[in-house]
Design an enzyme around this catalytic site. Structure first.
Site, PDB file in Angstrom:
ATOM      1  N   ARG A 134       0.971  -0.970   0.117  1.00  0.00           N
ATOM      2  CA  ARG A 134       0.318   0.378   0.015  1.00  0.00           C
ATOM      3  C   ARG A 134       0.787   1.323   0.236  1.00  0.00           C
ATOM      4  O   ARG A 134       0.840   1.602  -0.764  1.00  0.00           O
ATOM      5  CB  ARG A 134      -1.097   0.089   1.097  1.00  0.00           C
ATOM      6  N   THR A 135       1.642   1.306   1.072  1.00  0.00           N
ATOM      7  CA  THR A 135       2.371   2.754   1.075  1.00  0.00           C
ATOM      8  C   THR A 135       3.267   3.008  -0.118  1.00  0.00           C
ATOM      9  O   THR A 135       3.570   4.310  -0.697  1.00  0.00           O
ATOM     10  CB  THR A 135       3.401   2.472   2.603  1.00  0.00           C
ATOM     11  N   LYS A 139      24.688  -5.307  -2.529  1.00  0.00           N
ATOM     12  CA  LYS A 139      26.474  -5.911  -2.497  1.00  0.00           C
ATOM     13  C   LYS A 139      27.258  -5.373  -1.207  1.00  0.00           C
ATOM     14  O   LYS A 139      28.352  -5.362  -0.652  1.00  0.00           O
ATOM     15  CB  LYS A 139      26.959  -5.357  -3.682  1.00  0.00           C
ATOM     16  N   ARG A 176      11.283   4.254   3.334  1.00  0.00           N
ATOM     17  CA  ARG A 176      10.968   2.809   4.707  1.00  0.00           C
ATOM     18  C   ARG A 176      12.264   1.729   4.972  1.00  0.00           C
ATOM     19  O   ARG A 176      13.186   1.395   4.444  1.00  0.00           O
ATOM     20  CB  ARG A 176       9.852   1.775   3.993  1.00  0.00           C
ATOM     21  N   HIS A 190       5.950   6.529  11.670  1.00  0.00           N
ATOM     22  CA  HIS A 190       5.088   6.169  10.194  1.00  0.00           C
ATOM     23  C   HIS A 190       4.220   6.877   9.943  1.00  0.00           C
ATOM     24  O   HIS A 190       2.685   7.127  10.360  1.00  0.00           O
ATOM     25  CB  HIS A 190       4.166   4.573  10.379  1.00  0.00           C
TER      26      HIS A 190
HETATM   27  C1  NCD Z   1       1.888  -1.177   8.606  1.00  0.00           C
HETATM   28  C2  NCD Z   1       3.135  -0.517   8.222  1.00  0.00           C
HETATM   29  O1  NCD Z   1       4.021  -1.510   7.467  1.00  0.00           O
HETATM   30  O2  NCD Z   1       4.194  -0.369   9.575  1.00  0.00           O
HETATM   31  N1  NCD Z   1       1.677  -1.234   7.313  1.00  0.00           N
HETATM   32  C3  NCD Z   1       1.252   0.025   6.544  1.00  0.00           C
HETATM   33  O3  NCD Z   1       2.212   0.941   6.531  1.00  0.00           O
HETATM   34  N2  NCD Z   1       0.391  -0.134   5.577  1.00  0.00           N
HETATM   35  C4  NCD Z   1       1.663  -1.757   9.614  1.00  0.00           C
HETATM   36  C5  NCD Z   1       2.004  -3.286   9.194  1.00  0.00           C
HETATM   37  O4  NCD Z   1       2.982  -3.842   8.486  1.00  0.00           O
HETATM   38  O5  NCD Z   1       1.390  -3.838  10.006  1.00  0.00           O
END
Ligand code: NCD
Length: 335
Positions: free
Chosen positions: A85-86, A113, A135, A163
């Site tokens: 999603r993100t 590497k 991320r 987040h």
């Molecule tokens: C979250 C994450 O990656 O922190 N998910 C997300 O961003 N949609 C929460 C999760 O992975 O459970």
């Protein structure tokens, strides 16, 4: 003077690409170059992001889903952890703002590497990138990048720390569905200990005047979390009837060092949201989940797909919120 400071102010175009003076009473000017966490934002700044997202929301409903707000800018997605999603949401959001988007995945790159995060980022930046969306499993990785890069940095999840865009889209969804955040009571249920989503939500919701109660077994709810201004409960049944929102978090098995509850079935029995429990909640309670859902564990399918669920609206709203985040950091000229 930073590169950004030199170019800041060259565009006064609003979110929809029109040049306009701020409406009366809305003289707030966004200055931040990065979006690293909600901890670093004021209530006014958080509200400004949500208001900006509101004006971008309409773009996604057009047949031509594009505005020229970031035309000529380059956004890179730098993802060192899995995401559906993100990552997609940031890519689409950047495209809808007419930016060029580069997708980087640690798998299959020179990170495999042994290249460091800093070297990877500086090499990518040498290609003329304006915004880095990162991320990383390491808490603080986006902050480190913000210190060493000229580009804007947006935190798309750092370890168990924050987040921010997930919390912003959660707040945006609550605000739209319930008409506001102040005074609303929100339960965040499940794996609080490992959750950057919980941390950012608690920070943001408290700043905007909502009450937060975190719910879960003692092994997944650290008592120190109280210092963030929330209540703690170990019984979902006790809080069910008194909350406006139930935000169910995924059990993050990949972050566990050891077994933190006796069995998955027992967890689902005590903390899972099912139709029977939902009947005891407020009739219009909002059911949320950041995804991905472990169906049958955090909640049953009839609840996830039922009328109280805002889960797909969260995903849709994520686009508008990320457009707002990308747009605003590209206007900012201060760390
Ligand atoms: C979250 C994450 O990656 O922190 N998910 C997300 O961003 N949609 C929460 C999760 O992975 O459970």
């Amino acid at each position: 003077m930073s590169k950004r400071a030199k170019t800041a102010g060259t565009s006064s175009a609003g979110p929809r690409g029109r040049r306009s003076a701020p409406p009366a009473g809305k003289a707030f000017v966004w200055t931040k170059r990065h979006l690293l966490g909600l901890d670093e934002l004021s209530a006014v700044e958080i509200t400004h992001i949500l208001d900006t997202a509101e004006s971008f929301r309409e773009v996604s409903t057009r047949s031509i889903k594009k505005v020229p707000a970031l035309r000529g800018k380059v956004v890179v997605n730098l993802f060192f952890e899995d995401s559906t999603r993100t990552r997609m949401s940031f890519s689409l959001a950047a495209s809808r703002l007419s930016a060029d988007v580069l997708d980087f995945s640690a798998k299959g790159s020179s990170v495999a590497k042994g290249e460091t995060l800093r070297d990877t980022a500086r090499n990518i930046e040498a290609m003329g990138i304006d915004t880095v969306v990162v991320r990383h499993s390491q808490s603080g990785a986006p902050h480190m990048l913000a210190r060493c890069l000229d580009a804007s940095v947006i935190n798309a999840g750092d370890g168990q720390h924050e987040h921010p865009t997930q919390a912003l889209l959660d707040m945006f969804t609550i605000r739209r569905r319930l008409g506001g955040l102040a005074g609303k009571r929100v339960a965040i249920v499940g794996d609080i200990a490992h959750s950057r989503v919980a941390r950012s939500n608690i920070i943001g919701l408290r700043k905007l005047g909502a009450e937060v109660v975190v719910v879960g077994p003692p092994t997944l709810v650290p008592s120190a979390i109280r210092s963030m201004g929330c209540e703690i409960s170990h019984s979902l049944d006790e809080v069910l009837g008194e909350v406006d929102v139930i935000n169910m978090l995924r059990i993050q098995f990949e972050r566990f060092g050891s077994n933190l509850f006796p069995s998955v079935r027992e967890y689902a029995n005590i903390y899972g949201l099912n139709a029977e429990r939902l009947r005891r909640a407020r009739r219009d309670v909002l059911v949320m989940h950041p995804g991905p859902i472990n169906r049958g564990l955090e909640m049953t399918s009839d609840v996830a797909d039922g009328p109280n669920s805002a889960i797909l609206q969260q995903v849709a709203n994520g686009m508008a919120v990320r457009m707002a985040a990308l747009f605003l950091v590209n206007q900012g000229d201060q760390a």
